[in-house]
Write an enzyme that holds these catalytic residues in place. Structure first.
Site, PDB file in Angstrom:
ATOM      1  N   TYR A 103       0.591  -1.349  -0.036  1.00  7.28           N
ATOM      2  CA  TYR A 103      -0.147  -0.114   0.030  1.00  7.28           C
ATOM      3  C   TYR A 103       0.793   1.567  -0.107  1.00  7.28           C
ATOM      4  CZ  TYR A 103      -3.227   3.124   2.159  1.00  7.28           C
ATOM      5  OH  TYR A 103      -4.106   4.455   1.626  1.00  7.28           O
ATOM      6  N   ASP A 175      -0.721  -7.635   6.081  1.00 11.57           N
ATOM      7  CA  ASP A 175      -2.011  -6.584   6.519  1.00 11.57           C
ATOM      8  C   ASP A 175      -3.181  -7.385   5.789  1.00 11.57           C
ATOM      9  OD1 ASP A 175      -3.319  -4.351   5.048  1.00 11.57           O
ATOM     10  OD2 ASP A 175      -2.347  -3.494   4.460  1.00 11.57           O
ATOM     11  N   LYS A 200     -12.131   0.333   5.482  1.00  8.24           N
ATOM     12  CA  LYS A 200     -12.220  -0.349   4.491  1.00  8.24           C
ATOM     13  C   LYS A 200     -13.307  -1.727   4.469  1.00  8.24           C
ATOM     14  CE  LYS A 200      -9.170   1.643   2.770  1.00  8.24           C
ATOM     15  NZ  LYS A 200      -7.526   1.334   2.555  1.00  8.24           N
TER      16      LYS A 200
HETATM   17  C1  LIG Z   1      -6.475   1.613   3.164  1.00  6.44           C
HETATM   18  C2  LIG Z   1      -5.118   1.265   3.464  1.00  6.44           C
HETATM   19  C3  LIG Z   1      -4.481   1.101   4.427  1.00  6.44           C
HETATM   20  C4  LIG Z   1      -4.194   2.123   5.053  1.00  6.44           C
HETATM   21  O1  LIG Z   1      -5.636   2.627   5.963  1.00  6.44           O
HETATM   22  P1  LIG Z   1      -5.748   4.091   6.392  1.00  6.44           P
HETATM   23  O2  LIG Z   1      -7.452   3.739   6.961  1.00  6.44           O
HETATM   24  O3  LIG Z   1      -6.642   4.453   5.116  1.00  6.44           O
HETATM   25  O4  LIG Z   1      -4.783   4.273   6.975  1.00  6.44           O
HETATM   26  C5  LIG Z   1      -3.308   0.280   4.533  1.00  6.44           C
HETATM   27  N1  LIG Z   1      -3.623  -1.206   3.417  1.00  6.44           N
HETATM   28  C6  LIG Z   1      -4.298  -0.949   2.821  1.00  6.44           C
HETATM   29  C7  LIG Z   1      -4.125  -2.433   2.108  1.00  6.44           C
HETATM   30  C8  LIG Z   1      -4.780  -0.699   2.321  1.00  6.44           C
HETATM   31  O5  LIG Z   1      -6.509  -0.344   1.722  1.00  6.44           O
END
Ligand SMILES: *Cc1c(COP(=O)(O)O)cnc(C)c1O
Length: 367
Positions: A103, A175, A200
């Protein structure tokens, strides 16, 4: 039937927090207090100051820990707060092996912040185990995985990388934003720390910024708790409540969106104007490449249903342009090396009827 035997879908609704112990309320109470009265001078209660402990946040932390199969969860102010706080488990002189299509925000922290703290890194194609092994140095202390990756949705064998990491006693970060524990449980595959942008799919309604982390053992839990409290990168009670509410419908949302994403991927693969489709046959996110930037601009002008926006994992479909959005923090050369060209779009499929989405794609592609 014992609680542990419930299916994932049932566990989303029936956990320790299914009702409030005091009132029977079917929703976790939002506790706004920043500080808590102490009834004894020499023994403080569980709650003293809300940066350290807050009951609404704690309910979310226990919920995600159970869903990921870990021992302790942490709720952060954002996904990036979770990721950067967890990366500070590393120390100056350590070396981190990172997936190359990580990311964009994580890329920024690794390349521009950790480097200043004396923490080195090597980017690798995490799907290539030889490359992973070759990146190991005497001071390698951790591996950072993100799978399926964003936006080209490459799939890493978490178990295989974790086995390599264990040989040298290194930590494995993973992640899990894109699949969530509904579709992938990294701790069971050997990861040590699972990270989420709960903004998300877990939140799921494009109405909260939040991050989560879950660890596999209590020693790691104590170390992360120390950083969580030290940095104060905590999630507020209202936002914790929103994520709790979102999680209740995680299973049905992901199931419906994944089914639609499969159909859309098949449709796009058969379309003559689409150069390439990236879809790992699981999850609600897919990417596709148009002929060139001009074609992309025309498509963008005519597509009607999806929001054209940063982010993913909402109830509404979201179309993004990774080159300037999620990967805007990445230099052009680094981007293109990872397949993030100027004609690549990413689609996070929401809960609209799939026939409407396909009809919309068809009319925009016909222009
Ligand atoms: C959006 C996202 C992040 C960061 O998250 P935030 O809530 O925007 O700080 C990290 N990893 C992935 C895979 C993401 O899609």
């Amino acid at each position: 039937m014992a609680h542990e035997d419930y299916s994932f879908q049932t566990k989303l609704l029936h956990n320790k927090y299914k009702w409030d112990e005091t009132t029977g309320g079917l929703s976790v109470p939002i506790q706004n207090a920043s500080t808590f009265h102490q009834f004894d001078v020499d023994a403080f209660g569980t709650y003293d100051y809300a940066r350290s402990h807050n009951p609404t946040r704690h309910a979310l932390e226990e919920t995600i820990a159970e869903l990921e199969g870990g021992v302790r969860g942490f709720a952060f102010a954002s996904g990036m707060a979770a990721i950067s706080t967890a990366l500070f488990l590393l120390s100056a002189g350590d070396h981190l092996v990172v997936t190359e299509d990580v990311y964009g925000g994580t890329y920024r922290v690794v390349t521009e912040v950790l480097t200043r703290m004396g923490i080195e890194h090597t980017f690798v194609d995490m799907t290539n185990l030889t490359e992973v092994r070759n990146a190991i140095q005497a001071n390698t202390k951790a591996f950072y995985l993100e799978t399926p990756s964003n936006p080209t949705l490459k799939v890493t064998d978490i178990e295989a990388v974790a086995a390599i990491a264990k040989e040298i006693d290194a930590l494995v970060y993973m992640d899990n934003t894109f699949l969530t524990p509904a579709l992938q449980r990294p701790l069971a595959l050997g990861a040590d720390i699972v990270l989420h942008s709960a903004t998300k799919f877990l939140g799921g309604h494009s109405d909260v910024i939040a991050g989560l982390a879950v660890v596999k053992d209590s020693a790691l839990g104590s170390r992360l708790k120390f950083l969580h409290n030290a940095f104060g990168s905590v999630l507020g009670p209202h936002d914790s409540w929103l994520v709790m509410r979102g999680i209740k419908t995680l299973h049905v949302r992901l199931q419906a969106s994944s089914e639609s994403a499969k159909k859309i991927a098949d449709y796009l693969r058969s379309h003559p104007k689409i150069k390439r489709v990236y879809y790992p046959e699981i999850g609600a996110v897919l990417s596709f490449e148009l002929e060139n930037y001009e074609a992309l601009k025309t498509f963008h002008q005519h597509i009607q249903i999806p929001a054209f926006a940063v982010s993913l994992g909402g109830v509404e479909s979201i179309l993004s342009y990774p080159a300037t959005m999620s990967h805007g923090a990445m230099p052009k050369a680094a981007r293109e090396k990872r397949g993030i060209t100027d004609s690549l779009l990413r689609l996070s499929v929401g809960l609209e009827h799939v026939d409407d989405l396909i009809a919309d794609l068809a009319q925009a592609l016909a222009k």
